[in-house]
Design a protein around this motif. Structure first.
Motif, PDB file in Angstrom:
ATOM      1  N   TYR A 204       0.819  -1.210   0.000  1.00 28.74           N
ATOM      2  CA  TYR A 204       0.000   0.000   0.000  1.00 28.74           C
ATOM      3  C   TYR A 204       0.850   1.256   0.000  1.00 28.74           C
ATOM      4  N   LEU A 205       1.971   1.220   0.690  1.00 30.31           N
ATOM      5  CA  LEU A 205       2.840   2.394   0.678  1.00 30.31           C
ATOM      6  C   LEU A 205       3.346   2.678  -0.736  1.00 30.31           C
ATOM      7  N   LYS A 206       3.588   1.635  -1.527  1.00 33.73           N
ATOM      8  CA  LYS A 206       4.026   1.838  -2.910  1.00 33.73           C
ATOM      9  C   LYS A 206       2.935   2.516  -3.737  1.00 33.73           C
ATOM     10  N   LEU A 207       1.668   2.239  -3.408  1.00 34.30           N
ATOM     11  CA  LEU A 207       0.582   2.925  -4.117  1.00 34.30           C
ATOM     12  C   LEU A 207       0.628   4.424  -3.848  1.00 34.30           C
ATOM     13  N   ALA A 208       0.918   4.787  -2.599  1.00 34.23           N
ATOM     14  CA  ALA A 208       0.940   6.202  -2.225  1.00 34.23           C
ATOM     15  C   ALA A 208       2.238   6.881  -2.612  1.00 34.23           C
ATOM     16  N   CYS A 209       3.324   6.118  -2.627  1.00 33.44           N
ATOM     17  CA  CYS A 209       4.654   6.672  -2.911  1.00 33.44           C
ATOM     18  C   CYS A 209       5.303   5.861  -4.035  1.00 33.44           C
ATOM     19  N   PRO A 210       4.833   6.026  -5.270  1.00 31.49           N
ATOM     20  CA  PRO A 210       5.347   5.215  -6.372  1.00 31.49           C
ATOM     21  C   PRO A 210       6.822   5.447  -6.677  1.00 31.49           C
ATOM     22  N   ASP A 211       7.414   6.519  -6.112  1.00 35.09           N
ATOM     23  CA  ASP A 211       8.843   6.707  -6.299  1.00 35.09           C
ATOM     24  C   ASP A 211       9.644   5.558  -5.698  1.00 35.09           C
ATOM     25  N   LEU A 212       9.013   4.763  -4.817  1.00 35.32           N
ATOM     26  CA  LEU A 212       9.677   3.605  -4.214  1.00 35.32           C
ATOM     27  C   LEU A 212       9.691   2.399  -5.147  1.00 35.32           C
ATOM     28  N   ILE A 213       9.003   2.496  -6.280  1.00 32.25           N
ATOM     29  CA  ILE A 213       8.922   1.387  -7.236  1.00 32.25           C
ATOM     30  C   ILE A 213      10.036   1.534  -8.270  1.00 32.25           C
ATOM     31  N   ALA A 214      10.882   0.538  -8.357  1.00 28.61           N
ATOM     32  CA  ALA A 214      12.047   0.622  -9.251  1.00 28.61           C
ATOM     33  C   ALA A 214      11.646   0.546 -10.726  1.00 28.61           C
ATOM     34  N   ASP A 215      10.691  -0.322 -11.055  1.00 34.08           N
ATOM     35  CA  ASP A 215      10.309  -0.511 -12.454  1.00 34.08           C
ATOM     36  C   ASP A 215       9.485   0.684 -12.939  1.00 34.08           C
ATOM     37  N   GLU A 216       9.931   1.338 -13.992  1.00 31.81           N
ATOM     38  CA  GLU A 216       9.275   2.552 -14.460  1.00 31.81           C
ATOM     39  C   GLU A 216       7.854   2.302 -14.938  1.00 31.81           C
ATOM     40  N   ALA A 217       7.643   1.237 -15.692  1.00 29.93           N
ATOM     41  CA  ALA A 217       6.305   0.963 -16.226  1.00 29.93           C
ATOM     42  C   ALA A 217       5.306   0.713 -15.097  1.00 29.93           C
ATOM     43  N   THR A 218       5.747  -0.015 -14.080  1.00 25.41           N
ATOM     44  CA  THR A 218       4.868  -0.261 -12.922  1.00 25.41           C
ATOM     45  C   THR A 218       4.609   1.029 -12.177  1.00 25.41           C
ATOM     46  N   ARG A 219       5.631   1.839 -12.043  1.00 25.78           N
ATOM     47  CA  ARG A 219       5.491   3.124 -11.345  1.00 25.78           C
ATOM     48  C   ARG A 219       4.474   4.017 -12.048  1.00 25.78           C
ATOM     49  N   ILE A 220       4.543   4.091 -13.355  1.00 25.31           N
ATOM     50  CA  ILE A 220       3.613   4.928 -14.115  1.00 25.31           C
ATOM     51  C   ILE A 220       2.192   4.370 -14.016  1.00 25.31           C
ATOM     52  N   ALA A 221       2.063   3.036 -14.052  1.00 24.07           N
ATOM     53  CA  ALA A 221       0.746   2.414 -13.936  1.00 24.07           C
ATOM     54  C   ALA A 221       0.114   2.730 -12.588  1.00 24.07           C
ATOM     55  N   VAL A 222       0.903   2.644 -11.520  1.00 26.10           N
ATOM     56  CA  VAL A 222       0.396   2.961 -10.182  1.00 26.10           C
ATOM     57  C   VAL A 222      -0.048   4.421 -10.118  1.00 26.10           C
ATOM     58  N   GLN A 223       0.741   5.304 -10.682  1.00 24.16           N
ATOM     59  CA  GLN A 223       0.366   6.723 -10.687  1.00 24.16           C
ATOM     60  C   GLN A 223      -0.952   6.939 -11.427  1.00 24.16           C
ATOM     61  N   THR A 224      -1.139   6.238 -12.535  1.00 26.40           N
ATOM     62  CA  THR A 224      -2.371   6.363 -13.320  1.00 26.40           C
ATOM     63  C   THR A 224      -3.573   5.870 -12.526  1.00 26.40           C
ATOM     64  N   ILE A 225      -3.428   4.732 -11.874  1.00 23.62           N
ATOM     65  CA  ILE A 225      -4.539   4.128 -11.131  1.00 23.62           C
ATOM     66  C   ILE A 225      -4.905   4.966  -9.913  1.00 23.62           C
ATOM     67  N   THR A 226      -3.912   5.335  -9.115  1.00 29.26           N
ATOM     68  CA  THR A 226      -4.209   6.076  -7.883  1.00 29.26           C
ATOM     69  C   THR A 226      -4.700   7.487  -8.183  1.00 29.26           C
ATOM     70  N   SER A 227      -4.211   8.091  -9.255  1.00 31.51           N
ATOM     71  CA  SER A 227      -4.719   9.400  -9.662  1.00 31.51           C
ATOM     72  C   SER A 227      -6.200   9.305 -10.004  1.00 31.51           C
ATOM     73  N   ALA A 228      -6.573   8.253 -10.722  1.00 32.71           N
ATOM     74  CA  ALA A 228      -7.986   8.054 -11.074  1.00 32.71           C
ATOM     75  C   ALA A 228      -8.829   7.825  -9.827  1.00 32.71           C
ATOM     76  N   MET A 229      -8.303   7.079  -8.872  1.00 35.76           N
ATOM     77  CA  MET A 229      -9.027   6.816  -7.630  1.00 35.76           C
ATOM     78  C   MET A 229      -9.265   8.108  -6.846  1.00 35.76           C
ATOM     79  N   ASN A 230      -8.255   8.972  -6.783  1.00 35.00           N
ATOM     80  CA  ASN A 230      -8.411  10.240  -6.060  1.00 35.00           C
ATOM     81  C   ASN A 230      -9.307  11.225  -6.817  1.00 35.00           C
ATOM     82  N   GLN A 231      -9.254  11.173  -8.153  1.00 35.41           N
ATOM     83  CA  GLN A 231     -10.118  12.050  -8.946  1.00 35.41           C
ATOM     84  C   GLN A 231     -11.588  11.652  -8.839  1.00 35.41           C
TER      85      GLN A 231
END
Length: 334
Positions: A204-231
Protein backbone atom coordinates in the motif's frame (compact mmCIF):
# COMPACT_ATOMS: atom_id res chain seq x y z
CA UNK A 1 0.83 -12.83 19.18
CA UNK A 2 -2.78 -12.49 20.30
CA UNK A 3 -5.28 -10.16 18.73
CA UNK A 4 -6.02 -6.83 20.41
CA UNK A 5 -9.23 -5.09 21.33
CA UNK A 6 -9.93 -2.46 18.66
CA UNK A 7 -13.49 -1.20 19.20
CA UNK A 8 -16.19 -1.46 21.85
CA UNK A 9 -19.89 -0.84 21.27
CA UNK A 10 -22.11 0.25 24.15
CA UNK A 11 -25.91 0.26 24.35
CA UNK A 12 -27.47 2.15 27.28
CA UNK A 13 -23.99 2.29 28.79
CA UNK A 14 -23.65 -1.50 28.75
CA UNK A 15 -20.97 -3.23 26.66
CA UNK A 16 -22.75 -5.04 23.83
CA UNK A 17 -20.00 -5.87 21.33
CA UNK A 18 -16.21 -6.01 21.33
CA UNK A 19 -14.23 -6.21 18.10
CA UNK A 20 -10.69 -7.59 18.08
CA UNK A 21 -8.07 -7.53 15.37
CA UNK A 22 -4.64 -6.46 14.20
CA UNK A 23 -3.12 -3.23 12.84
CA UNK A 24 0.20 -2.73 11.04
CA UNK A 25 1.93 0.46 9.92
CA UNK A 26 5.16 0.32 7.90
CA UNK A 27 7.57 2.98 6.67
CA UNK A 28 9.41 3.42 3.38
CA UNK A 29 12.16 1.06 4.56
CA UNK A 30 9.65 -1.76 5.03
CA UNK A 31 9.95 -1.56 8.80
CA UNK A 32 6.97 -1.92 11.13
CA UNK A 33 6.88 1.42 12.97
CA UNK A 34 3.52 1.06 14.75
CA UNK A 35 1.30 -1.91 15.43
CA UNK A 36 -1.57 -3.27 17.48
CA UNK A 37 -1.86 -7.02 17.96
CA UNK A 38 0.22 -9.00 15.48
CA UNK A 39 1.63 -7.01 12.50
CA UNK A 40 2.55 -10.34 10.86
CA UNK A 41 -0.99 -11.69 11.01
CA UNK A 42 -1.90 -13.29 7.70
CA UNK A 43 -5.08 -11.92 6.16
CA UNK A 44 -6.82 -12.52 2.86
CA UNK A 45 -6.73 -9.28 0.91
CA UNK A 46 -10.20 -9.68 -0.56
CA UNK A 47 -11.10 -6.45 -2.43
CA UNK A 48 -8.27 -4.46 -0.87
CA UNK A 49 -6.16 -6.08 -3.62
CA UNK A 50 -8.10 -4.47 -6.47
CA UNK A 51 -5.72 -1.54 -7.10
CA UNK A 52 -2.91 -4.09 -7.50
CA UNK A 53 -5.00 -6.32 -9.75
CA UNK A 54 -5.47 -3.37 -12.10
CA UNK A 55 -1.74 -2.72 -12.48
CA UNK A 56 -0.77 -5.30 -15.17
CA UNK A 57 -3.42 -4.11 -17.61
CA UNK A 58 -2.67 -0.41 -17.16
CA UNK A 59 1.05 -1.17 -17.32
CA UNK A 60 0.49 -2.87 -20.67
CA UNK A 61 -1.46 0.11 -22.01
CA UNK A 62 -5.12 -0.93 -21.96
CA UNK A 63 -6.05 2.64 -21.07
CA UNK A 64 -4.64 3.86 -24.38
CA UNK A 65 -5.76 0.76 -26.30
CA UNK A 66 -9.41 1.24 -25.30
CA UNK A 67 -9.29 5.04 -24.82
CA UNK A 68 -10.28 4.72 -21.19
CA UNK A 69 -11.21 7.72 -19.07
CA UNK A 70 -10.17 8.19 -15.44
CA UNK A 71 -13.61 7.10 -14.18
CA UNK A 72 -13.31 3.83 -16.06
CA UNK A 73 -9.84 3.19 -14.62
CA UNK A 74 -11.09 3.97 -11.10
CA UNK A 75 -13.98 1.54 -11.39
CA UNK A 76 -11.54 -1.22 -12.34
CA UNK A 77 -10.17 -0.86 -8.80
CA UNK A 78 -13.59 -0.60 -7.20
CA UNK A 79 -16.07 -2.39 -5.01
CA UNK A 80 -18.91 -0.34 -6.43
CA UNK A 81 -22.44 -0.37 -5.07
CA UNK A 82 -24.22 -0.18 -8.45
CA UNK A 83 -25.38 3.37 -7.98
CA UNK A 84 -26.61 4.92 -11.27
CA UNK A 85 -23.27 6.56 -12.02
CA UNK A 86 -21.47 3.26 -11.42
CA UNK A 87 -23.74 1.47 -13.87
CA UNK A 88 -23.24 4.19 -16.49
CA UNK A 89 -19.45 3.97 -16.26
CA UNK A 90 -19.46 0.16 -16.22
CA UNK A 91 -21.58 0.01 -19.36
CA UNK A 92 -19.30 2.48 -21.12
CA UNK A 93 -16.30 0.39 -20.09
CA UNK A 94 -17.92 -2.79 -21.40
CA UNK A 95 -18.79 -1.07 -24.68
CA UNK A 96 -15.23 0.16 -25.17
CA UNK A 97 -13.80 -3.27 -24.48
CA UNK A 98 -16.42 -4.82 -26.74
CA UNK A 99 -17.41 -7.65 -24.44
CA UNK A 100 -20.86 -8.42 -23.11
CA UNK A 101 -21.49 -8.99 -19.43
CA UNK A 102 -22.16 -12.67 -20.18
CA UNK A 103 -18.36 -13.00 -20.34
CA UNK A 104 -18.13 -12.18 -16.62
CA UNK A 105 -17.90 -15.12 -14.24
CA UNK A 106 -19.12 -13.11 -11.23
CA UNK A 107 -22.65 -13.96 -10.21
CA UNK A 108 -25.68 -11.94 -11.34
CA UNK A 109 -26.52 -9.53 -8.52
CA UNK A 110 -28.74 -6.69 -7.40
CA UNK A 111 -27.24 -3.29 -6.47
CA UNK A 112 -25.67 -3.18 -3.00
CA UNK A 113 -26.61 0.45 -2.45
CA UNK A 114 -30.01 0.40 -0.70
CA UNK A 115 -31.61 3.22 -2.68
CA UNK A 116 -30.31 1.87 -5.98
CA UNK A 117 -31.53 -1.63 -5.15
CA UNK A 118 -34.99 -0.39 -4.19
CA UNK A 119 -35.28 1.64 -7.40
CA UNK A 120 -34.02 -1.31 -9.42
CA UNK A 121 -36.61 -3.63 -7.89
CA UNK A 122 -39.41 -1.07 -8.35
CA UNK A 123 -38.52 -1.01 -12.04
CA UNK A 124 -38.68 -4.83 -12.02
CA UNK A 125 -35.04 -5.04 -12.89
CA UNK A 126 -33.47 -8.48 -12.86
CA UNK A 127 -30.12 -9.50 -11.47
CA UNK A 128 -27.21 -8.70 -13.78
CA UNK A 129 -23.56 -9.66 -13.72
CA UNK A 130 -22.51 -6.07 -14.32
CA UNK A 131 -24.20 -5.14 -11.02
CA UNK A 132 -21.82 -7.38 -9.07
CA UNK A 133 -19.53 -5.18 -7.00
CA UNK A 134 -16.44 -6.74 -8.62
CA UNK A 135 -17.56 -6.31 -12.22
CA UNK A 136 -15.19 -3.40 -12.90
CA UNK A 137 -12.20 -5.52 -11.95
CA UNK A 138 -13.43 -8.36 -14.12
CA UNK A 139 -14.00 -6.12 -17.13
CA UNK A 140 -10.51 -4.66 -16.80
CA UNK A 141 -8.83 -8.04 -16.74
CA UNK A 142 -11.00 -9.36 -19.55
CA UNK A 143 -10.02 -6.31 -21.59
CA UNK A 144 -6.34 -6.92 -20.90
CA UNK A 145 -6.68 -10.61 -21.79
CA UNK A 146 -8.42 -9.74 -25.05
CA UNK A 147 -5.76 -7.17 -25.94
CA UNK A 148 -3.07 -9.85 -25.48
CA UNK A 149 -5.11 -12.46 -27.39
CA UNK A 150 -5.28 -14.66 -24.31
CA UNK A 151 -8.04 -17.12 -23.50
CA UNK A 152 -11.07 -15.34 -22.07
CA UNK A 153 -12.94 -18.33 -20.69
CA UNK A 154 -10.22 -19.07 -18.13
CA UNK A 155 -9.39 -15.46 -17.21
CA UNK A 156 -10.14 -16.06 -13.51
CA UNK A 157 -8.07 -19.21 -13.12
CA UNK A 158 -4.86 -18.98 -11.04
CA UNK A 159 -2.73 -20.32 -13.90
CA UNK A 160 -4.03 -17.79 -16.43
CA UNK A 161 -1.15 -15.56 -17.61
CA UNK A 162 -2.83 -12.38 -16.35
CA UNK A 163 -3.50 -13.88 -12.93
CA UNK A 164 0.11 -15.01 -12.75
CA UNK A 165 1.21 -11.49 -13.64
CA UNK A 166 -0.99 -10.06 -10.89
CA UNK A 167 0.55 -12.40 -8.32
CA UNK A 168 4.08 -11.48 -9.39
CA UNK A 169 3.25 -7.78 -9.27
CA UNK A 170 1.71 -7.95 -5.79
CA UNK A 171 4.62 -9.96 -4.40
CA UNK A 172 7.10 -7.45 -5.80
CA UNK A 173 5.31 -4.46 -4.29
CA UNK A 174 4.88 -6.28 -0.97
CA UNK A 175 8.60 -7.15 -0.88
CA UNK A 176 7.99 -10.87 -0.42
CA UNK A 177 8.44 -14.00 -2.51
CA UNK A 178 5.48 -15.31 -4.50
CA UNK A 179 5.65 -18.57 -2.56
CA UNK A 180 4.89 -16.63 0.62
CA UNK A 181 1.46 -15.71 -0.74
CA UNK A 182 -1.18 -18.37 -0.24
CA UNK A 183 -4.02 -18.42 -2.75
CA UNK A 184 -7.69 -18.94 -2.08
CA UNK A 185 -10.84 -18.24 -4.09
CA UNK A 186 -12.57 -14.90 -3.62
CA UNK A 187 -16.32 -14.35 -3.57
CA UNK A 188 -16.31 -13.26 -7.20
CA UNK A 189 -14.34 -16.32 -8.34
CA UNK A 190 -10.91 -14.70 -8.65
CA UNK A 191 -7.75 -15.84 -6.85
CA UNK A 192 -7.43 -14.07 -3.50
CA UNK A 193 -4.18 -13.56 -1.64
CA UNK A 194 -3.24 -14.38 1.94
CA UNK A 195 -0.15 -12.52 3.16
CA UNK A 196 1.13 -10.83 6.33
CA UNK A 197 -0.34 -7.42 7.13
CA UNK A 198 3.20 -6.03 7.13
CA UNK A 199 3.64 -7.10 3.51
CA UNK A 200 0.29 -5.64 2.51
CA UNK A 201 1.25 -2.38 4.26
CA UNK A 202 4.45 -2.30 2.22
CA UNK A 203 2.45 -2.73 -0.96
CA UNK A 204 0.00 0.00 0.00
CA UNK A 205 2.84 2.39 0.68
CA UNK A 206 4.03 1.84 -2.91
CA UNK A 207 0.58 2.92 -4.12
CA UNK A 208 0.94 6.20 -2.22
CA UNK A 209 4.65 6.67 -2.91
CA UNK A 210 5.35 5.22 -6.37
CA UNK A 211 8.84 6.71 -6.30
CA UNK A 212 9.68 3.60 -4.21
CA UNK A 213 8.92 1.39 -7.24
CA UNK A 214 12.05 0.62 -9.25
CA UNK A 215 10.31 -0.51 -12.45
CA UNK A 216 9.28 2.55 -14.46
CA UNK A 217 6.30 0.96 -16.23
CA UNK A 218 4.87 -0.26 -12.92
CA UNK A 219 5.49 3.12 -11.34
CA UNK A 220 3.61 4.93 -14.12
CA UNK A 221 0.75 2.41 -13.94
CA UNK A 222 0.40 2.96 -10.18
CA UNK A 223 0.37 6.72 -10.69
CA UNK A 224 -2.37 6.36 -13.32
CA UNK A 225 -4.54 4.13 -11.13
CA UNK A 226 -4.21 6.08 -7.88
CA UNK A 227 -4.72 9.40 -9.66
CA UNK A 228 -7.99 8.05 -11.07
CA UNK A 229 -9.03 6.82 -7.63
CA UNK A 230 -8.41 10.24 -6.06
CA UNK A 231 -10.12 12.05 -8.95
CA UNK A 232 -13.21 9.85 -8.73
CA UNK A 233 -13.48 8.52 -5.17
CA UNK A 234 -17.16 7.61 -5.50
CA UNK A 235 -16.28 5.20 -8.30
CA UNK A 236 -14.06 3.19 -5.93
CA UNK A 237 -16.69 2.51 -3.29
CA UNK A 238 -19.78 4.64 -3.32
CA UNK A 239 -21.88 6.93 -1.20
CA UNK A 240 -20.91 6.76 2.48
CA UNK A 241 -18.13 4.21 1.97
CA UNK A 242 -15.00 4.66 4.09
CA UNK A 243 -12.50 4.26 1.25
CA UNK A 244 -14.38 6.77 -0.94
CA UNK A 245 -14.41 9.33 1.89
CA UNK A 246 -10.67 8.87 2.46
CA UNK A 247 -9.93 9.18 -1.26
CA UNK A 248 -11.43 12.68 -1.19
CA UNK A 249 -8.12 13.55 0.49
CA UNK A 250 -5.45 13.64 -2.24
CA UNK A 251 -2.84 12.60 0.34
CA UNK A 252 -4.51 9.21 0.88
CA UNK A 253 -4.89 6.05 -1.18
CA UNK A 254 -7.39 3.61 0.33
CA UNK A 255 -9.37 0.46 -0.45
CA UNK A 256 -11.41 -1.81 1.75
CA UNK A 257 -12.05 -5.52 1.39
CA UNK A 258 -14.70 -7.94 2.57
CA UNK A 259 -14.46 -9.63 5.97
CA UNK A 260 -12.91 -6.70 7.80
CA UNK A 261 -9.66 -6.05 5.91
CA UNK A 262 -8.68 -2.48 5.04
CA UNK A 263 -5.62 -0.83 3.51
CA UNK A 264 -4.62 2.79 3.13
CA UNK A 265 -1.47 4.85 2.87
CA UNK A 266 -0.36 8.43 3.51
CA UNK A 267 1.72 10.09 0.80
CA UNK A 268 3.48 12.92 2.65
CA UNK A 269 3.99 10.86 5.81
CA UNK A 270 5.15 7.87 3.73
CA UNK A 271 3.30 5.29 5.80
CA UNK A 272 1.46 2.15 4.70
CA UNK A 273 -1.39 1.09 6.98
CA UNK A 274 -3.46 -2.08 7.07
CA UNK A 275 -5.79 -3.67 9.58
CA UNK A 276 -8.02 -6.68 9.97
CA UNK A 277 -11.15 -6.86 12.14
CA UNK A 278 -11.21 -10.51 13.09
CA UNK A 279 -14.98 -10.95 13.18
CA UNK A 280 -15.14 -9.67 9.60
CA UNK A 281 -17.21 -6.59 10.42
CA UNK A 282 -16.92 -3.36 8.42
CA UNK A 283 -18.97 -1.10 10.70
CA UNK A 284 -15.88 -0.29 12.77
CA UNK A 285 -13.63 0.78 9.90
CA UNK A 286 -14.25 4.51 10.20
CA UNK A 287 -13.72 4.47 13.95
CA UNK A 288 -10.44 2.59 13.56
CA UNK A 289 -9.21 4.87 10.77
CA UNK A 290 -10.09 8.00 12.76
CA UNK A 291 -8.19 6.73 15.77
CA UNK A 292 -5.14 5.83 13.68
CA UNK A 293 -5.06 9.27 12.04
CA UNK A 294 -5.49 11.04 15.37
CA UNK A 295 -2.73 9.01 17.00
CA UNK A 296 -0.42 9.75 14.06
CA UNK A 297 -1.23 13.48 14.49
CA UNK A 298 -2.40 13.57 10.89
CA UNK A 299 -2.18 17.14 9.65
CA UNK A 300 -5.39 17.25 7.59
CA UNK A 301 -8.01 17.60 10.32
CA UNK A 302 -10.71 18.04 7.68
CA UNK A 303 -10.39 14.37 6.72
CA UNK A 304 -10.86 13.27 10.32
CA UNK A 305 -13.81 15.65 10.68
CA UNK A 306 -15.30 14.32 7.46
CA UNK A 307 -15.08 10.74 8.74
CA UNK A 308 -16.73 11.76 12.00
CA UNK A 309 -19.50 13.54 10.08
CA UNK A 310 -20.29 10.65 7.74
CA UNK A 311 -19.67 7.90 10.31
CA UNK A 312 -20.63 9.27 13.75
CA UNK A 313 -19.73 7.30 16.87
CA UNK A 314 -23.36 7.48 17.99
CA UNK A 315 -25.37 4.29 17.49
CA UNK A 316 -28.99 4.85 16.51
CA UNK A 317 -31.87 2.45 16.08
CA UNK A 318 -34.01 2.03 12.97
CA UNK A 319 -36.08 5.11 13.89
CA UNK A 320 -32.98 7.27 14.36
CA UNK A 321 -33.14 7.31 18.15
CA UNK A 322 -29.77 7.49 19.94
CA UNK A 323 -29.25 4.16 21.72
CA UNK A 324 -25.50 3.76 22.18
CA UNK A 325 -21.98 4.61 21.16
CA UNK A 326 -18.94 3.08 19.45
CA UNK A 327 -15.46 3.81 20.83
CA UNK A 328 -11.99 2.84 19.63
CA UNK A 329 -9.98 1.24 22.41
CA UNK A 330 -6.49 0.68 21.00
CA UNK A 331 -3.16 2.49 21.32
CA UNK A 332 -0.56 2.28 18.57
CA UNK A 333 2.71 0.76 19.81
CA UNK A 334 6.05 1.60 18.27
Amino acid sequence: MESALLVKEYRAGVLECAHYGHICITDEHGQVVYSVGDPQFRAFTRSSAKPFQAIPGIRAGIDQHYSLEAQEIAIMASSHRSEPEHIRVLEHLADKIGLGEDCLICAPSYPLNEESRNNWLRAQGEKRRILHNCSGKHLGILGYSQMKNLDLDSYAQPDHPVQREILTTLAGLADIEEKEIQLGVDGCGFPVFSLPLSALSNAYLKLACPDLIADEATRIAVQTITSAMNQHPLMVGGTHRVDSVLLEDDNIVAKGGFKGVFGFALKKERLGITFKVLDGSEEEWASIVQSILKQLNYSNSKTIERLAEVFPADIRNDAGTLVGRMDSEFVLHS
